[in-house]
Design a protein around this motif. Sequence first.
Motif, PDB file in Angstrom:
ATOM      1  N   SER B  50       0.657  -1.199   0.036  1.00 22.55           N
ATOM      2  CA  SER B  50       0.032   0.055  -0.030  1.00 22.55           C
ATOM      3  C   SER B  50       0.816   1.270  -0.062  1.00 22.55           C
ATOM      4  O   SER B  50       1.937   1.127   0.462  1.00 22.55           O
ATOM      5  CB  SER B  50      -0.796  -0.007   1.246  1.00 22.55           C
ATOM      6  OG  SER B  50      -0.221   0.264   2.425  1.00 22.55           O
ATOM      7  N   LYS B 138       2.478   4.257  -9.697  1.00 24.84           N
ATOM      8  CA  LYS B 138       1.591   4.154  -8.497  1.00 24.84           C
ATOM      9  C   LYS B 138       1.531   5.587  -7.719  1.00 24.84           C
ATOM     10  O   LYS B 138       0.296   5.809  -7.499  1.00 24.84           O
ATOM     11  CB  LYS B 138       1.813   2.778  -7.477  1.00 24.84           C
ATOM     12  CG  LYS B 138       1.777   1.636  -8.022  1.00 24.84           C
ATOM     13  CD  LYS B 138       2.547   0.440  -7.521  1.00 24.84           C
ATOM     14  CE  LYS B 138       2.712  -0.718  -8.060  1.00 24.84           C
ATOM     15  NZ  LYS B 138       3.423  -1.741  -7.658  1.00 24.84           N
ATOM     16  N   LEU B 142      -1.283   8.779  -7.160  1.00 27.40           N
ATOM     17  CA  LEU B 142      -1.786   9.526  -5.835  1.00 27.40           C
ATOM     18  C   LEU B 142      -1.462  11.040  -6.119  1.00 27.40           C
ATOM     19  O   LEU B 142      -2.294  12.018  -5.660  1.00 27.40           O
ATOM     20  CB  LEU B 142      -0.792   8.775  -4.739  1.00 27.40           C
ATOM     21  CG  LEU B 142      -1.162   7.508  -4.472  1.00 27.40           C
ATOM     22  CD1 LEU B 142      -0.305   6.937  -3.087  1.00 27.40           C
ATOM     23  CD2 LEU B 142      -2.622   7.111  -4.252  1.00 27.40           C
ATOM     24  N   ILE B 163      -3.656   3.770  -2.270  1.00 29.39           N
ATOM     25  CA  ILE B 163      -3.845   2.907  -3.453  1.00 29.39           C
ATOM     26  C   ILE B 163      -3.290   1.400  -2.854  1.00 29.39           C
ATOM     27  O   ILE B 163      -2.218   1.628  -2.134  1.00 29.39           O
ATOM     28  CB  ILE B 163      -3.105   3.103  -4.733  1.00 29.39           C
ATOM     29  CG1 ILE B 163      -3.366   2.310  -5.643  1.00 29.39           C
ATOM     30  CG2 ILE B 163      -1.261   3.445  -4.482  1.00 29.39           C
ATOM     31  CD1 ILE B 163      -3.063   2.825  -7.119  1.00 29.39           C
ATOM     32  N   MET B 189      -8.546   1.813  -4.461  1.00 23.61           N
ATOM     33  CA  MET B 189      -7.785   3.209  -4.275  1.00 23.61           C
ATOM     34  C   MET B 189      -9.007   4.015  -3.382  1.00 23.61           C
ATOM     35  O   MET B 189     -10.033   4.060  -3.630  1.00 23.61           O
ATOM     36  CB  MET B 189      -7.670   3.743  -5.637  1.00 23.61           C
ATOM     37  CG  MET B 189      -7.215   5.125  -5.603  1.00 23.61           C
ATOM     38  SD  MET B 189      -6.500   5.860  -7.329  1.00 23.61           S
ATOM     39  CE  MET B 189      -5.825   7.283  -6.718  1.00 23.61           C
ATOM     40  N   GLY B 207     -13.837   6.254  -3.811  1.00 21.64           N
ATOM     41  CA  GLY B 207     -12.907   5.359  -4.267  1.00 21.64           C
ATOM     42  C   GLY B 207     -13.457   4.277  -5.008  1.00 21.64           C
ATOM     43  O   GLY B 207     -14.758   4.212  -4.980  1.00 21.64           O
ATOM     44  N   GLY B 209     -12.435  -0.187  -6.405  1.00 20.82           N
ATOM     45  CA  GLY B 209     -11.487  -1.200  -6.567  1.00 20.82           C
ATOM     46  C   GLY B 209     -12.110  -2.568  -7.142  1.00 20.82           C
ATOM     47  O   GLY B 209     -13.297  -2.666  -7.526  1.00 20.82           O
ATOM     48  N   TYR B 214      -3.996  -2.805 -11.435  1.00 17.84           N
ATOM     49  CA  TYR B 214      -3.915  -1.328 -11.065  1.00 17.84           C
ATOM     50  C   TYR B 214      -4.396  -0.615 -12.557  1.00 17.84           C
ATOM     51  O   TYR B 214      -4.740   0.645 -12.421  1.00 17.84           O
ATOM     52  CB  TYR B 214      -2.775  -0.905 -10.550  1.00 17.84           C
ATOM     53  CG  TYR B 214      -2.253  -1.093  -9.206  1.00 17.84           C
ATOM     54  CD1 TYR B 214      -3.041  -0.989  -8.235  1.00 17.84           C
ATOM     55  CD2 TYR B 214      -0.948  -1.857  -9.005  1.00 17.84           C
ATOM     56  CE1 TYR B 214      -2.731  -1.038  -6.895  1.00 17.84           C
ATOM     57  CE2 TYR B 214      -0.642  -1.777  -7.718  1.00 17.84           C
ATOM     58  CZ  TYR B 214      -1.259  -1.612  -6.444  1.00 17.84           C
ATOM     59  OH  TYR B 214      -1.121  -1.822  -5.506  1.00 17.84           O
ATOM     60  N   PHE B 217      -7.210   2.016 -12.645  1.00 16.81           N
ATOM     61  CA  PHE B 217      -7.285   3.428 -11.961  1.00 16.81           C
ATOM     62  C   PHE B 217      -6.672   3.916 -13.306  1.00 16.81           C
ATOM     63  O   PHE B 217      -5.323   4.576 -13.368  1.00 16.81           O
ATOM     64  CB  PHE B 217      -6.168   3.400 -10.955  1.00 16.81           C
ATOM     65  CG  PHE B 217      -7.102   2.502  -9.665  1.00 16.81           C
ATOM     66  CD1 PHE B 217      -8.354   2.689  -9.491  1.00 16.81           C
ATOM     67  CD2 PHE B 217      -6.099   1.677  -9.182  1.00 16.81           C
ATOM     68  CE1 PHE B 217      -8.561   1.787  -8.367  1.00 16.81           C
ATOM     69  CE2 PHE B 217      -6.612   0.743  -8.170  1.00 16.81           C
ATOM     70  CZ  PHE B 217      -7.886   1.160  -7.821  1.00 16.81           C
ATOM     71  N   VAL B 222      -9.571   8.057 -11.690  1.00 19.17           N
ATOM     72  CA  VAL B 222      -8.861   8.824 -10.484  1.00 19.17           C
ATOM     73  C   VAL B 222      -9.774  10.199 -10.458  1.00 19.17           C
ATOM     74  O   VAL B 222     -10.189  10.941  -9.395  1.00 19.17           O
ATOM     75  CB  VAL B 222      -7.546   9.429 -10.734  1.00 19.17           C
ATOM     76  CG1 VAL B 222      -6.890  10.289  -9.625  1.00 19.17           C
ATOM     77  CG2 VAL B 222      -6.740   7.808 -10.715  1.00 19.17           C
TER      78      VAL B 222
END
Lengths: 447, 481
Positions: B50, B138, B142, B163, B189, B207, B209, B214, B217, B222
């Motif tokens: 994470s 990743k 963010l 994430i 996320m 959020g 998932g 990934y 995303f 986002v």
Amino acid sequence: MSVSSGDLDRQLLLDVAKVALSKAIELGADQAEISLSSSTGASVGVRMGELETIEHNRDKNVSLSVYFGHKVGSASTCDLSISAVQEAVAAACTIASSTGYDEALGLADAELMANDISDMGLDFQWDRSVDEMLEAALSCEAAAISFDSRIKNSEGANYSSHRGLEVYANSHGFCGDYYSTTNGYSASVIAVDGDEMHRDYWYSSERNPANLDSLESVGEMAAKRALQKLGSRRISTGEYPVIFDASVAGSLIGHFLSAIRGGLLYKKASFLTDKLGEQLFSEHVNIIEKPRLFGAANSACFDDEGVRTPEQRDIIKNGVLCGYILGSYTARKLDMKSTANSGGVRNVRVSHGSKSREQLLGEMGAGFLVTDLIGSGISMLTGDYSRGASGFWVENGEIQFPVEEVTVAGKLADMFNGIQEIAADSLGRGNIHCGSILLDKLTIAGD
Amino acid sequence: MIDKFQIANDTLLVPYDLTESGISKVINDIAGNDAADYADLYFQYVRSESWQLDQSCVKSGSFSIDKGVGLRAVVGDKTAFAYCDDMSMGALLDASSKVKSIVRQGQNKVVKLQRCDSSGSSFYQPVDPIQSLESSQKIGLLNLADQLARAKDSRVKEVTASISGSYETVLIVRPDGGLVPDVRPMVRMNVSVIVEQNGRRETGSSGGGGRTNYLMFTSDKVADYVNEAVRHACINLEAEDAPAGTMEVVLGPGWPGVLLHEAVGHGLEGDFNRKGTSTFSGRIGEQVASGLCTVVDNGTMDGRRGSLNVDDEGNPTQKNILIENGVLKGYMQDSLNARLMNVPVTGNARRESFAYLPMPRMTNTYMLAGDSDPEEIVASMKDGIYAVNFGGGQVDITSGKFVFSANEAYRVENGKILHPVRGATLIGNGPEVMQKISMVGNDLALDAGVGICGKDGQSVPVGVGQPTLKVEALTVGGVQV
């Protein structure tokens, strides 16, 4: 077969700590820290007079952080082999090469490390065989079921015994470890009357098994609490005085403690941001933390960063907020000093008057006595509080009838300030010891 | 096609010098000779990570590996269980010696291992999310969330984003010697913001998932999360105190399906009903909800957070109808409770990890769509609240009382939305509230993929969903009398 635990591989954990820290430095870290734990135990569950489950537990875990010039990476694994731990160190180092710079990151300052580690009285070897645990669980449940013919069903009784070892070490050269045991039992039974069913439970859990309540008293209390709920009804929506029974009063203090955690304060994400030195409670309320209370549930000489814990610390004095709950990171963010609370508060004691709960009911006259709360409708940012509740309606200081399916709501700041009195009836268990709390008023939503 | 047996073998057996003949010895130890009514071994390996952003800086990242094996034997309704994180043959035999304490002497019958082809179903791919992006990518996601949120509205003062991903491989050894592997990816996320206006601070979050990697995303995704979090927080800036009392409540589509999870879901889990401790016990065939309600639990949805190819006993997941047109049809079962209740398993056996016993749990639980136009449903309200977003909930399955806490809701009078109200907990009795559902919308939606369900100290990922629906009377726990 017994639940004897040996030394829980203490030497292995200490060796792993040493290897991991030197590996981190070898890979270029300025600083590193590691926590390791090892625990073992068993629990035996019974239901309706028969064995239901035997569980044998054996857990190990290691988690570590490495710092490269105020950048951090962390990793954890349950595999304590040297190769797995070295891989974890390497993974943490890789992460630290990607994360951002924050000056507040790093180990707690070296001069704060505990240098006086002594026995806190938490370790009580208690070798019980599975058969003995089974026997005890059966008598706990039997005490509940035989208490009243309306106890017609059961979710069972459980008896458990665990022993754990915690090790923390860092590259300041600090290394501390301690053992602790947890022993206890619980019963959960169902009172039935016609179509109505209510479940309740009770438990006793102690570091020292000699301090446990009797098996029979735990079973009987579970039965009494379930029986008391029969005939529950709702009350009308309105504002009423409320008493939080000692069994739930600690939750209110817990919300207060959550709101003064550094992790929320530095982001101004708490309704108690910047309230240091302000009167939050009535003058008669004092809240202290006693991290080194011998034999208490959460005693320790050092916090999760190795910082020396104080004997005693004031959090609320005469109603005034005189300290936050800080680890080294949040302390630096707030330009303050760590309060040795990395990992949380330890052994919170709330002051009380001389009244019993009965006298507190008399003081309230008419109102709602809360004995159970469900749900999580609490905002630390705004202090809005709204939870499902059950308990009893009180008139003239006497319990009239059980109440269910209502909510209690208010603003936490008003609730803290509205504490009229605290009774001398703390249950004396868990991390927060607090007697029943009388609040001036809360909104009850019901009929 | 990636061979799940190969992955399970390479991840769970080979590194620990475990062989099929070794495993055969252990399962025969506890399940051979009809010694137990049920027994299994559950090998598990989970790698997870994470990353978290706070104050415009991705200042923490963590990586974790957990592995181990749980052994269980069941005789009648009695279970013995042990686990170890050391996956050596010696540790397995030690654990089996503990579990054997309850098994009986039986006939001479040997359990033979055989690979079970469970892969007929494939609701997600055996991909490793952690490998699907570089660390820098990743972190980039963010940072993007942070920049978008701050650019979106100058009242945004704090942005927290995280994430996380995990890659899990399990190998279940069933009592008949069946070997069932599964490879289970999961990503998630979250974006949460604090906004400030005239000294007042409020929060909003969003959020999503699912069981994928990934790559779900995207920048657009986002941006959606960010826009939703900021919108939610700004709405709360205008919120007034919520009312207190019993009134009409309309619940929006999607995540408000947590209503069903609490009001009926837990109460329909097989363990409670076998023991007769649920408010729904013994009520199969009865009308337990209004005729507008059909509620299903469906573990077979593509890529959903609550989906599983096989449950944690190696049985295929199913789409199970729990309530059909208001009539209670069935409970969710694991092997133990199904056997004792003499009904088929339903693919609902789940466990948090090898270190916990499985029990009947929900997967993706939702109500099917009805006929009403959502706008008509709101317009039909005389006096109440319209709640579109929730935090968590909780239920007492014995009394049927449940709560769930709204964090975005509106006061409605005579069909008109007046203003947002502050967070409040809603409380009701499951079967009573379900009977009071008077309108069901045509807008079924599932949640975005962030649900976690707790039971007996075990957490598992779940999905919830529902169309817009109206409850004639529900108690709203505000402060405004």
